[in-house]
Design a protein around this motif. Sequence first.
Motif, PDB file in Angstrom:
ATOM      1  N   THR A 224       7.450   8.628 -10.349  1.00 52.93           N
ATOM      2  CA  THR A 224       7.822   9.498  -9.235  1.00 52.93           C
ATOM      3  C   THR A 224       6.610  10.315  -8.790  1.00 52.93           C
ATOM      4  N   PRO A 225       6.232  10.221  -7.524  1.00 54.80           N
ATOM      5  CA  PRO A 225       5.047  10.979  -7.079  1.00 54.80           C
ATOM      6  C   PRO A 225       5.339  12.466  -6.962  1.00 54.80           C
ATOM      7  N   MET A 226       4.348  13.256  -7.363  1.00 56.17           N
ATOM      8  CA  MET A 226       4.397  14.711  -7.192  1.00 56.17           C
ATOM      9  C   MET A 226       3.328  15.079  -6.169  1.00 56.17           C
TER      10      MET A 226
ATOM     11  N   THR B 168       0.824  -1.207   0.000  1.00 52.13           N
ATOM     12  CA  THR B 168       0.000   0.000   0.000  1.00 52.13           C
ATOM     13  C   THR B 168       0.859   1.258   0.000  1.00 52.13           C
ATOM     14  N   LEU B 169       0.193   2.403  -0.056  1.00 52.72           N
ATOM     15  CA  LEU B 169       0.905   3.677  -0.048  1.00 52.72           C
ATOM     16  C   LEU B 169       1.673   3.907   1.241  1.00 52.72           C
ATOM     17  N   ALA B 170       1.392   3.129   2.265  1.00 48.08           N
ATOM     18  CA  ALA B 170       2.107   3.293   3.530  1.00 48.08           C
ATOM     19  C   ALA B 170       3.605   3.096   3.351  1.00 48.08           C
TER      20      ALA B 170
ATOM     21  N   GLU C  52       7.663   5.658  -1.238  1.00 46.75           N
ATOM     22  CA  GLU C  52       8.544   6.782  -0.972  1.00 46.75           C
ATOM     23  C   GLU C  52       8.027   8.045  -1.651  1.00 46.75           C
ATOM     24  N   GLY C  53       8.428   9.187  -1.093  1.00 40.87           N
ATOM     25  CA  GLY C  53       8.099  10.466  -1.687  1.00 40.87           C
ATOM     26  C   GLY C  53       6.808  11.086  -1.195  1.00 40.87           C
TER      27      GLY C  53
END
Length: 666
Positions: A613-615, A554-556, A559-560
């Motif tokens: 890559t998350p923004m 999950t998003l837990a 990174e980023g």
Amino acid sequence: MRERFLRGCVISLLAVACGGTGARPTEAPGAPAAPIANGPVEEGPPPDLSPVAAPPNLFGVGRLNRPGQLIDVLLNWSKLPIDWRRELANEAPGVDNVIDLNAPIDLALALPKGTRPNDLDDPRVVVSFGVRSLPAALEFARRRGKVERVAPGIYRIVDSSEACVIAAAIGTPPARLVCGDKPDDLEALLPYVTRGLPRESFGPADLHFELRAAPIRAAYGPKLRQIRLGLPFLMRSVALDIPRVDRQVSVAASALADEVLALVDDTDRAVFDLTVKTDAEALDTAFELRFTGKSSWSVQTLAEAGSRAAPPPDSFWRLPKDANGASFTGPVNQARYSGIRRVVTELLDGLLEHEKIPRRVRDQVAALIEETATTQAASVYAQGEVPPGEPPAKGAIPDRGSQMREQLRRSLGWYVVGIEDKADRYKTYFNRIVSLYNDRDLRRLAEKRADLKPAKIPQLRARAARGLPGSSAFELVLPAAMFEDDYAYAPPPPPARPGQPRPKAAPKPPPGRPMSIVLIIVPDGARTWFGFSADEKTLVEKLGVARQGAPAATLASREGLASLRTARTVSGGFWSLASLTSSLDSPLAAMPAESSIAELRRRLVTMPHQGQTPMPYALNVTTGGTTNLVWALRVPRAVAEDIGALIPTMGSHGGPPPIAVPPPKP
């Protein structure tokens, strides 16, 4: 701005060689601009550098701080093979000794004298570049053409199609190259951009741009109110002669017009800032709307939402880790939308009554609308891509519409939504939709009004979800006929040459197949998960991840996203390049391997970071003397590297080989 002006600005920056007529500065703040007088270049009295206030019709200003440093950083991050300093020196040798590449570039926009509706399409626009010294800029310009002194400290560059002057300015640098689209623009705004705008501070942002509402409101507000007064007459011209419907349309139109006028009165300005964070290797952007009033429904709703800012709910961190984008929204006061629901209910009921739909059906429609958008709870959302479908067996002929179905399946991807509310009400809600959709009276109305054949009407049915015990699925089945009519059949074979046998026609593809899109509702205690996709297998997998909540999946564990954990916001989340590029993969895959489009796809799938890559972004509302809506987005360096990998393809049409990237100067 028009293309000619943009081209002229670039040429001005490179060669300091655009021309036109200049302008004489005003003698005092607020005084009208004096006409320009031509004359030879000569020494004279010192220039007037007394401060000048912003013109009352100025509605936009912008500033690019340290442009040279910003270009260096962005090219270095994106790894683009461009030595822009060498290109600049080749285009105009010596210009780097004249133009101050780290002095601010300023932009000013003002309304013209007239206030016709189309005036905003052609505003007064000037752009101002810093030069290291007035004598050096004049000497450089003289070597390239004719220069005329038109006022103390103001020199016009002649023999060019653009309106440009070199003028003394207050502050640092001591002079500026100022260009406008038209001589009138330059004459009106030159005093401000040389003696007023350099004194204004817009904060530490590397790029700042703002639009101010007051001049636009003063010029066009009375005209908007005149339109509002004439609205009843306009509504009569578009009436349907259905009293109930026409009455509600008039109510909705009047309410919308009043809201627009109130919102115009409330608005102060819109601001965009971009800042390079070299320590964090990221670009921070922020878009802000400032409101000085609170008379409009929109501003009141925003202000109320700001009072409920909170960190992301736990359900946000249970969303699938491989999402291309995700968001969360705090609790919403749906009571503010009750008036909208009432108008829509009355409007539809009037239309259905006119079509002689039975009361029992109309009551069901009304109840359904009244239950729409009434959830008060916080919600989360995630979106991702589905894997490619199984290719046809070797030698097999794909059925008609297979390519269209695959493109639709890939374009839809998967969606997972979580709401901090129990599932029973949502199951009831969607079961009512299924019942209404399949109602014979409504079906006949749809066939009649939309001219639909029964074979082309999708089926909607409810069933148990596969692989998720206790869950409900609502399946929309798109018939094969929706894909077959537009199917691109193979072109006919070329005509046979004399004496040669006629080529065989390609075999006809087999009939097409229907396609299913599913909505799945998954109970999870006091929480409900929703899933939507045309790939049920993948969707069930993602819903299972959300319900189980294992951190590794999950998003837990992504990174980023650290900045989102404790921030109190109205809404937030992250976005990625993959949320755009993933939808291109399937249609681009069908292009010939040797085409430039196929090359674009190869670059898409080989980006250094795959667009993953998350923004992170956050939306906040602050209240006080003003109500400010701020949407902030951070763009990490890795995103620039992915974009840089795509740019060579976007512009690759031959030309010289790339030039090595120089390291950015400290």
